[in-house]
Design a protein around this motif. Sequence first.
Motif, PDB file in Angstrom:
ATOM      1  N   ASP A  48      53.721 -34.645  49.564  1.00  0.00           N
ATOM      2  CA  ASP A  48      54.749 -33.793  48.971  1.00  0.00           C
ATOM      3  C   ASP A  48      56.048 -34.483  49.282  1.00  0.00           C
ATOM      4  O   ASP A  48      56.287 -35.309  50.051  1.00  0.00           O
ATOM      5  CB  ASP A  48      54.626 -32.614  49.853  1.00  0.00           C
ATOM      6  CG  ASP A  48      53.619 -31.464  49.584  1.00  0.00           C
ATOM      7  OD1 ASP A  48      53.224 -30.941  50.514  1.00  0.00           O
ATOM      8  OD2 ASP A  48      53.005 -31.676  48.446  1.00  0.00           O
ATOM      9  N   GLU A  49      56.811 -33.869  48.614  1.00  0.00           N
ATOM     10  CA  GLU A  49      58.488 -34.437  48.971  1.00  0.00           C
ATOM     11  C   GLU A  49      58.940 -33.813  50.313  1.00  0.00           C
ATOM     12  O   GLU A  49      58.600 -32.757  50.751  1.00  0.00           O
ATOM     13  CB  GLU A  49      59.362 -33.664  47.880  1.00  0.00           C
ATOM     14  CG  GLU A  49      59.164 -34.247  46.297  1.00  0.00           C
ATOM     15  CD  GLU A  49      59.131 -35.719  45.950  1.00  0.00           C
ATOM     16  OE1 GLU A  49      60.443 -36.142  46.917  1.00  0.00           O
ATOM     17  OE2 GLU A  49      58.517 -36.311  45.652  1.00  0.00           O
ATOM     18  N   SER A  67      60.437 -31.925  57.345  1.00  0.00           N
ATOM     19  CA  SER A  67      58.875 -32.429  57.098  1.00  0.00           C
ATOM     20  C   SER A  67      58.969 -33.260  56.324  1.00  0.00           C
ATOM     21  O   SER A  67      59.532 -33.332  54.915  1.00  0.00           O
ATOM     22  CB  SER A  67      58.049 -31.055  56.458  1.00  0.00           C
ATOM     23  OG  SER A  67      56.860 -31.507  56.014  1.00  0.00           O
ATOM     24  N   GLY A  69      56.640 -34.606  54.336  1.00  0.00           N
ATOM     25  CA  GLY A  69      55.619 -34.268  53.341  1.00  0.00           C
ATOM     26  C   GLY A  69      54.355 -35.327  53.570  1.00  0.00           C
ATOM     27  O   GLY A  69      53.436 -35.019  52.719  1.00  0.00           O
ATOM     28  N   ASN A  70      54.348 -35.821  54.479  1.00  0.00           N
ATOM     29  CA  ASN A  70      52.957 -36.358  54.966  1.00  0.00           C
ATOM     30  C   ASN A  70      52.416 -35.834  56.019  1.00  0.00           C
ATOM     31  O   ASN A  70      51.376 -36.337  56.587  1.00  0.00           O
ATOM     32  CB  ASN A  70      53.378 -37.988  54.960  1.00  0.00           C
ATOM     33  CG  ASN A  70      53.839 -38.566  53.713  1.00  0.00           C
ATOM     34  OD1 ASN A  70      53.276 -38.322  52.751  1.00  0.00           O
ATOM     35  ND2 ASN A  70      54.671 -39.664  53.732  1.00  0.00           N
ATOM     36  N   HIS A  72      50.070 -33.294  56.784  1.00  0.00           N
ATOM     37  CA  HIS A  72      49.333 -32.257  56.474  1.00  0.00           C
ATOM     38  C   HIS A  72      48.217 -32.464  57.480  1.00  0.00           C
ATOM     39  O   HIS A  72      47.705 -33.228  58.144  1.00  0.00           O
ATOM     40  CB  HIS A  72      48.714 -32.833  55.116  1.00  0.00           C
ATOM     41  CG  HIS A  72      49.628 -33.152  53.945  1.00  0.00           C
ATOM     42  ND1 HIS A  72      50.092 -31.918  53.191  1.00  0.00           N
ATOM     43  CD2 HIS A  72      50.203 -34.224  53.391  1.00  0.00           C
ATOM     44  CE1 HIS A  72      50.922 -32.367  52.451  1.00  0.00           C
ATOM     45  NE2 HIS A  72      50.920 -33.600  52.321  1.00  0.00           N
TER      46      HIS A  72
END
Length: 87
Positions: A48-49, A67, A69-70, A72
């Motif tokens: 994600d961004e 965050s 975005g990485n 997860h």
Amino acid sequence: MAKVTYEIVPHDEGWAYRLDGAYSERFDSHDQALEAARIVMKEIAQADEPVRIVYQDADGKWRAEMSNGNDHPEVEILDHYTSSSQG
């Protein structure tokens, strides 16, 4: 890293995937529930961004963090019911 486990289970005379006691919508077949869980798993894994997250912690204090975005969670699907055991 957090770990998320979806479980394929019989539910409401059909099938669902379950996470921490919460059920997905009902599916007519085991294979449909399994495919839906796989789709959710892929969506979680996509990068994600970066985003700013604002939340209230357990002490009632508001926190803000970024965050990248990485970050997860690790995701797995548990399926104790195979096509041959659907009966």
